[in-house]
Motif scaffolding. Structure first.
Motif, PDB file in Angstrom:
ATOM      1  N   THR A 144      70.149 -30.157  37.857  1.00 31.49           N
ATOM      2  CA  THR A 144      70.797 -31.440  38.159  1.00 31.49           C
ATOM      3  C   THR A 144      71.598 -31.340  39.449  1.00 31.49           C
ATOM      4  O   THR A 144      71.616 -32.283  40.250  1.00 31.49           O
ATOM      5  N   SER A 165      66.256 -43.905  40.895  1.00 33.22           N
ATOM      6  CA  SER A 165      66.070 -43.311  39.575  1.00 33.22           C
ATOM      7  C   SER A 165      64.774 -42.504  39.517  1.00 33.22           C
ATOM      8  O   SER A 165      64.739 -41.374  39.008  1.00 33.22           O
ATOM      9  N   GLN A 169      64.264 -38.285  38.957  1.00 34.25           N
ATOM     10  CA  GLN A 169      63.409 -37.671  37.937  1.00 34.25           C
ATOM     11  C   GLN A 169      62.368 -36.757  38.585  1.00 34.25           C
ATOM     12  O   GLN A 169      62.102 -35.654  38.083  1.00 34.25           O
ATOM     13  N   TYR A 170      61.791 -37.211  39.683  1.00 40.95           N
ATOM     14  CA  TYR A 170      60.808 -36.399  40.408  1.00 40.95           C
ATOM     15  C   TYR A 170      61.418 -35.071  40.845  1.00 40.95           C
ATOM     16  O   TYR A 170      60.816 -34.004  40.665  1.00 40.95           O
ATOM     17  N   LEU A 173      61.988 -32.710  37.827  1.00 41.13           N
ATOM     18  CA  LEU A 173      60.735 -32.159  37.317  1.00 41.13           C
ATOM     19  C   LEU A 173      60.158 -31.113  38.270  1.00 41.13           C
ATOM     20  O   LEU A 173      59.668 -30.068  37.844  1.00 41.13           O
ATOM     21  N   LYS A 179      61.854 -32.093  30.794  1.00 41.74           N
ATOM     22  CA  LYS A 179      61.848 -33.552  30.769  1.00 41.74           C
ATOM     23  C   LYS A 179      63.274 -34.012  31.003  1.00 41.74           C
ATOM     24  O   LYS A 179      64.185 -33.201  31.183  1.00 41.74           O
ATOM     25  N   MET A 180      63.489 -35.312  30.987  1.00 44.38           N
ATOM     26  CA  MET A 180      64.829 -35.837  31.180  1.00 44.38           C
ATOM     27  C   MET A 180      65.636 -35.746  29.878  1.00 44.38           C
ATOM     28  O   MET A 180      65.084 -35.874  28.790  1.00 44.38           O
ATOM     29  N   ASP A 183      67.213 -41.486  29.977  1.00 48.40           N
ATOM     30  CA  ASP A 183      66.810 -42.289  31.126  1.00 48.40           C
ATOM     31  C   ASP A 183      67.966 -42.364  32.117  1.00 48.40           C
ATOM     32  O   ASP A 183      69.078 -42.767  31.750  1.00 48.40           O
ATOM     33  N   PRO A 184      67.740 -41.971  33.373  1.00 46.12           N
ATOM     34  CA  PRO A 184      68.852 -41.966  34.337  1.00 46.12           C
ATOM     35  C   PRO A 184      69.488 -43.345  34.512  1.00 46.12           C
ATOM     36  O   PRO A 184      68.807 -44.372  34.419  1.00 46.12           O
ATOM     37  N   PHE A 214      72.710 -38.691  35.212  1.00 48.87           N
ATOM     38  CA  PHE A 214      71.376 -38.160  34.954  1.00 48.87           C
ATOM     39  C   PHE A 214      71.467 -36.750  34.398  1.00 48.87           C
ATOM     40  O   PHE A 214      72.514 -36.094  34.459  1.00 48.87           O
ATOM     41  N   CYS A 216      68.677 -33.318  32.640  1.00 42.94           N
ATOM     42  CA  CYS A 216      67.329 -32.870  32.288  1.00 42.94           C
ATOM     43  C   CYS A 216      67.418 -31.847  31.165  1.00 42.94           C
ATOM     44  O   CYS A 216      68.510 -31.445  30.750  1.00 42.94           O
TER      45      CYS A 216
END
Length: 354
Positions: A144, A165, A169-170, A173, A179-180, A183-184, A214, A216
């Protein structure tokens, strides 16, 4: 990694012969496997049943438990019933907070044992993270932190909250996230006054605060962080609010240690915000525990009057939210120690102007 031995050792304290684990978080904590199945933990042995989709992976990953798949005509309930009878189980703990009334009724009717509410057994164990759990959570926090550096380079005027957002996430990952955690949240300008705003088509503009919340997962464990940045020069009021939230977070973190009451940490931070005249604009708790789930107990909240043990991992996230104008929040994750706490979030907390 599993925690079967810890559960076994806790059963006498709760007056149980065995624990039935049926929830996804409980299953992962108990046997260290994400699938769909049930576990039975007695004082001497453990079993895990799953279906054909997961059996090969479960047999490879799960240690210290007998792993099997129901044969044709068998159900989880019939298999657990057989074990209850064979092992003379009279009192069986259940995770009542994860069960619907329908599910409870089905297990009660199927099993020749007294079902006792014992979700607190697993919750109590999950409050204190061991070294393996902390290793995974710190790995997730590092991702993060890396994503925050990347997103600060990415954001430009005219981008939408949804674009930001998606990029967050990209980046997580690509850095190795499983995974997250959730949801951000990306909230710009007046949308920032909603603590859990959903990213939408609004384009970020110069003069906006942009709040990004956010996290993960790595190895089944969560990270969580929030940073608020300014796009272009902020107003004096924005700078003031940012400073107040910074000081509130410092006050809460300074109060945190093993054995502290959650309400005391919350109140230390809230007092800073109230003294600055923004008390009515800080409506949520100072923080929550996290681990397998993004929101766990214990909490830094006015309602949590019990001591929080050393080894607990919680967020520290005060905020100020001015309806129709802007809002902002700063969030770190801290590990309580006997004499204080350790911050495992390392991103910059001074106001960043993009």
């Amino acid at each position: 990694m599993n925690h079967l031995k810890k559960i076994e050792q806790k059963l006498p304290e709760y007056g149980l012969d065995a624990m039935l684990v049926t929830s996804a978080p409980g299953e992962f904590y108990a046997v260290g496997f994400h699938g769909e199945g049930v576990a039975l933990v007695t004082r001497e042995r453990s079993w895990y049943y799953t279906d054909s989709r997961y059996i090969e992976a479960a047999q490879k990953q799960i240690k210290d438990a007998e792993v099997a798949v129901p044969r044709r005509g068998e159900s989880y309930a019939s298999l657990i019933k057989m074990l209850v009878e064979q092992n003379n189980i009279k009192t069986l703990g259940i995770e009542e907070q994860y069960m619907s009334v329908e599910t409870y009724d089905r297990w009660r009717d199927a099993l020749p044992a007294e079902l006792k509410s014992a979700g607190g057994l697993l919750n109590e164990l999950r409050m204190v993270k061991d070294e393996e759990e902390l290793f995974l959570m710190e790995a997730a926090q590092r991702i993060t932190d890396e994503a925050f550096l990347k997103i600060c380079e990415f954001i430009k005027p005219g981008m939408t909250e949804l674009e930001i957002s998606a990029r967050l996430q990209y980046e997580m990952l690509c850095a190795g996230a499983q995974k997250m955690s959730f949801d951000p949240i990306v909230a710009a300008g007046p949308n920032g006054s909603m603590p859990h705003a959903i990213p939408g088509p609004r384009k970020v503009e110069r003069g906006d605060f942009i709040t990004m919340d956010f996290g993960c997962m790595v190895g089944g464990y969560c990270s969580d962080m929030t940073r608020t940045v300014a796009l272009g020069e902020p107003s004096e009021e924005m700078r003031k609010v940012y400073r107040v939230v910074q000081e509130a977070q410092k006050a809460g973190i300074a109060t945190a240690h093993g054995g502290v009451k959650g309400c005391d940490v919350h109140n230390a931070a809230r007092q800073v915000i109230a003294d600055a005249g923004y008390g009515e604009y800080f409506g949520h708790g100072f923080g929550h525990s996290l681990g397998i789930e993004i929101h766990e107990d214990p909490r830094f909240s006015p309602a949590w009057e019990k001591p929080i043990p050393a080894g607990a991992v919680l967020s520290a996230e005060p905020g100020i939210y001015l309806p129709g104008k802007f809002g902002m929040r700063i969030e770190d994750v801290i590990v309580l120690t006997e004499n204080g706490c350790r911050d495992i979030t390392h991103s910059e907390k001074e106001l960043i102007i993009l």
